[in-house]
Design a protein around this motif. Structure first.
Motif, PDB file in Angstrom:
ATOM      1  N   GLN A   1      17.754   4.463  19.967  1.00 43.97           N
ATOM      2  CA  GLN A   1      17.160   5.606  19.784  1.00 43.97           C
ATOM      3  C   GLN A   1      15.892   5.903  20.299  1.00 43.97           C
TER       4      GLN A   1
ATOM      5  N   LEU B   1      23.279  12.260  17.824  1.00 44.54           N
ATOM      6  CA  LEU B   1      22.051  11.741  18.184  1.00 44.54           C
ATOM      7  C   LEU B   1      21.432  12.785  19.239  1.00 44.54           C
TER       8      LEU B   1
ATOM      9  N   VAL C   1      14.100  11.902  17.086  1.00 50.99           N
ATOM     10  CA  VAL C   1      15.797  11.619  17.033  1.00 50.99           C
ATOM     11  C   VAL C   1      16.043  12.243  15.850  1.00 50.99           C
TER      12      VAL C   1
ATOM     13  N   ASP D   1      19.503  13.773  13.475  1.00 52.04           N
ATOM     14  CA  ASP D   1      21.107  13.877  13.301  1.00 52.04           C
ATOM     15  C   ASP D   1      21.379  15.263  13.611  1.00 52.04           C
TER      16      ASP D   1
END
Length: 248
Positions: free
Chosen positions: A191, A223, A234, A236
């Protein structure tokens, strides 16, 4: 630890992320592919990490850190890494006993410091009950979003590139049945790298990154890196934020 900085690992990461191969020097955070610890198999615990110094059954998580690129880390030249534990603090949190470990890493080349890093790790007690699998409904992407299609092969290959034996990233049965996760866990360093690469793609890549991992990100959630006024984050696919970074 001493090693020649060869181009092969960088070529592999460029292919994995679908980004340009660097020419002469490594971009921010790409030193994570080099000067790696390679413990003997007999030294590993049940979770795939070295067991020395860790209480049995405790869960290890990468919580964040800071990396400063002091000078270019060049291909085809040797480099040396020094690593030491800087601090260890025990705390009692809502989820139980927590141990915070701060690790310092320095990389030298041509006798000069080129990378200065702080890693923040946390060890916690096992969860009282498994985390539920949450399906996320994809939100409309924004202009400038930078995304990675997170799959089991991608997580396995990143583990291999960084010599990370933690089973939560590639052993789905272990992640679910032993550590209580709803699926494979997306690496914290992956990430952080995604945020650094999103900055590089926008020609705003810098020489220092400070990042924090805010929540677990799982294989089925995607991501997406998004820039805002305070840095990069970051998310979802549903918009939940799992990491944040400031790049200067």
């Amino acid at each position: 630890m001493h090693e020649l900085i060869q181009r092969g690992p960088a070529e592999a990461l460029a292919g994995l992320l679908g980004v340009p191969m660097p020419r002469e020097t490594l971009p921010l955070l790409w030193h994570w592919l080099y000067l790696l610890d390679r413990p003997a198999q007999a030294e590993l615990g049940p979770d795939g990490h070295p067991a020395e110094g860790v209480e049995p059954g405790r869960r290890r998580m990468w919580a964040g850190g800071r990396v400063r690129s002091v000078a270019p880390l060049r291909f085809d030249e040797p480099a040396t890494r020094r690593r030491q534990v800087l601090d260890t603090v025990d705390k009692q949190g809502r989820s139980g006993h927590l141990t915070f470990v701060t690790v310092g890493v320095q990389v030298f080349q041509r006798g000069e410091l080129v990378v200065d890093e702080r890693q923040d790790l946390v060890y916690r007690d096992p969860p009282s009950e498994p985390l539920a699998r949450e399906e996320v409904e994809a939100v409309q992407p924004r202009d400038g979003d930078w995304s990675i299609d997170v799959t089991a092969p991608l997580l396995f290959r990143f583990s291999a590139l960084t010599y990370n034996g933690h089973r939560i990233h590639y052993d789905r049965d272990y992640a679910r049945e032993v550590e209580g996760y709803p699926g494979l866990v997306t690496h914290g360093p992956l990430q952080a790298l995604a945020m650094a690469e999103a900055a590089r793609a926008r020609d705003v890549g810098g020489h220092e990154i400070e990042y924090r991992l805010l929540a677990p990100l799982f294989e089925h959630q995607g991501l997406v890196v998004r820039a805002d006024a305070s840095g990069f984050a970051v998310h979802d696919r549903g918009g939940r934020q799992t990491a944040r970074a400031t790049i200067t």
